[in-house]
Enzyme design. Sequence first.
Site, mmCIF file in Angstrom:
data_model
loop_
_atom_site.group_PDB
_atom_site.id
_atom_site.type_symbol
_atom_site.label_atom_id
_atom_site.label_comp_id
_atom_site.label_asym_id
_atom_site.label_seq_id
_atom_site.Cartn_x
_atom_site.Cartn_y
_atom_site.Cartn_z
ATOM 1 N N GLY A 1 -15.697 -4.056 1.679
ATOM 2 C CA GLY A 1 -16.367 -3.142 0.734
ATOM 3 C C GLY A 1 -15.881 -1.670 1.036
ATOM 4 N N ARG B 1 0.818 -1.345 -0.025
ATOM 5 C CA ARG B 1 0.014 -0.110 0.016
ATOM 6 C C ARG B 1 0.909 1.270 -0.001
ATOM 7 N NH1 ARG B 1 -5.351 -1.264 -0.072
ATOM 8 N NH2 ARG B 1 -5.799 -3.051 1.278
ATOM 9 N N ARG C 1 -32.532 -18.471 14.686
ATOM 10 C CA ARG C 1 -31.478 -17.330 15.068
ATOM 11 C C ARG C 1 -31.600 -16.221 13.941
ATOM 12 N NH1 ARG C 1 -26.497 -20.924 16.774
ATOM 13 N NH2 ARG C 1 -26.992 -20.979 19.218
ATOM 14 N N ILE D 1 -12.161 -5.827 -5.020
ATOM 15 C CA ILE D 1 -13.427 -6.508 -4.497
ATOM 16 C C ILE D 1 -14.353 -5.284 -4.117
ATOM 17 C CG2 ILE D 1 -12.305 -8.581 -3.913
ATOM 18 C CD1 ILE D 1 -12.804 -7.475 -1.012
ATOM 19 N N ASP D 2 -14.007 -4.020 -4.025
ATOM 20 C CA ASP D 2 -14.901 -3.004 -3.348
ATOM 21 C C ASP D 2 -15.995 -2.596 -4.311
ATOM 22 O OD1 ASP D 2 -13.722 -3.745 -1.037
ATOM 23 O OD2 ASP D 2 -12.472 -1.849 -1.392
ATOM 24 N N ARG E 1 -11.225 -12.107 -0.578
ATOM 25 C CA ARG E 1 -10.200 -11.773 -1.455
ATOM 26 C C ARG E 1 -9.407 -12.779 -2.123
ATOM 27 N NH1 ARG E 1 -7.480 -6.557 1.525
ATOM 28 N NH2 ARG E 1 -5.659 -7.604 1.253
HETATM 29 O O1 F6P Z 1 -9.813 -2.711 -0.805
HETATM 30 C C1 F6P Z 1 -9.972 -4.043 -0.586
HETATM 31 C C2 F6P Z 1 -10.045 -4.342 0.849
HETATM 32 O O2 F6P Z 1 -10.380 -5.701 1.044
HETATM 33 C C3 F6P Z 1 -11.379 -3.699 1.722
HETATM 34 O O3 F6P Z 1 -12.688 -4.262 1.225
HETATM 35 C C4 F6P Z 1 -11.009 -3.449 3.014
HETATM 36 O O4 F6P Z 1 -11.634 -2.452 3.910
HETATM 37 C C5 F6P Z 1 -9.293 -3.487 3.015
HETATM 38 O O5 F6P Z 1 -9.184 -3.778 1.643
HETATM 39 C C6 F6P Z 1 -8.720 -4.007 3.952
HETATM 40 O O6 F6P Z 1 -7.368 -3.681 3.804
HETATM 41 P P1 F6P Z 1 -5.967 -4.585 4.252
HETATM 42 O O7 F6P Z 1 -5.562 -5.336 3.162
HETATM 43 O O8 F6P Z 1 -5.083 -3.303 4.314
HETATM 44 O O9 F6P Z 1 -6.284 -4.989 5.467
#
Ligand code: F6P
Length: 336
Positions: A176, A72, A168, A132-133, A264
Amino acid sequence: MKIGILTSGGDCPGINATIRGVCKSALNHYGMEVYGIHNGFRGLMDGHINRLTEESISGLLTLGGTILGTSREKPFKKASATLNNNKPSLILKTLKDYGIDCLVCIGGNGTQKTAAKLMEVGVNVISIPKTIDNDVWGTDISFGFDSAVSIAADAIDRLHSTASSHQRVMVIEVMGHKAGWLALYSGMAGGGDIILMPEIPFDIHKIGDTIINRLKKGKPYSIVVVAEGINTPEGKKAAQYIAEEIEYETGFETRETVLGYIQRGGSPTAFDRNLATLMGGHAVELISNGQYGRMVALQGNRIDSIPLSETAGKLRLVTEDHELVVQGRRMGICFG
Ligand code: F6P
């Protein structure tokens, strides 16, 4: 012609299929050289790069994750600029050292922003949306989304039988980020009774009423699909908060499931494989035409592209007039 390719941000199914699409098209059809840059923009800073050949890209179509690795890293981020940020100049130097004429960046929103900034400092860039979002502005669908929807819908299916057996309420939290696309599509495909998204404010009393009304209609169980990004107090996790509130409101035994990174992982769906392949091929077509500074996009049924400056910094969010929301409401599904 030498092109560099990198993957940045969270991984998702279909990235390797895109790398394959770019490489095969570049090597076979256009006679270009392709260089794989490892771990996102970090690889451009530390020179972690290797040449990709037909041999190195074999078996990629169905493979989850990214063979190039990801990070990132945001080289233009202001916080890092305070500490004598020389990241952009390191990137420019690496590109020059390797003689890379154009950079293909596969990533989500953060990547589009960085790609636009690289363009501003003179790098030839093409980007391909992946997430995936499904929240990248300017493309109707990003690859990775369909696979994640399938995985989440399958999980919701499985919660039905246990919810019904135990009478339940089952609350399932899907990813997302700030968008509700994954909750909406998996919730509808999985037959959710209540679907909560960041874009639509919810009223816990209405949610409670929906569950009690279902009991009155002979349905003593309910499935609640919650997007991770909904508004919760005191930094509480979405599913935990909603499950506690439902139990308090209705007295129903309630359980929560956080689906997490399973969404993912693994092999892309056939739809995502084809979308990834088409987007990869289109990226190389743009490069061969010298059309830089663009993001490949699916618009309707066509693969096209838009200027990076148009997408950078914007989010694609669910709106209340989306067909699935409108039809879902008519069917009695509660969206908050
Ligand atoms: O952007 C994809 C995603 O999986 C989001 O849905 C989630 O909020 C985020 O990445 C999680 O980020 P990380 O991989 O930094 O934990």
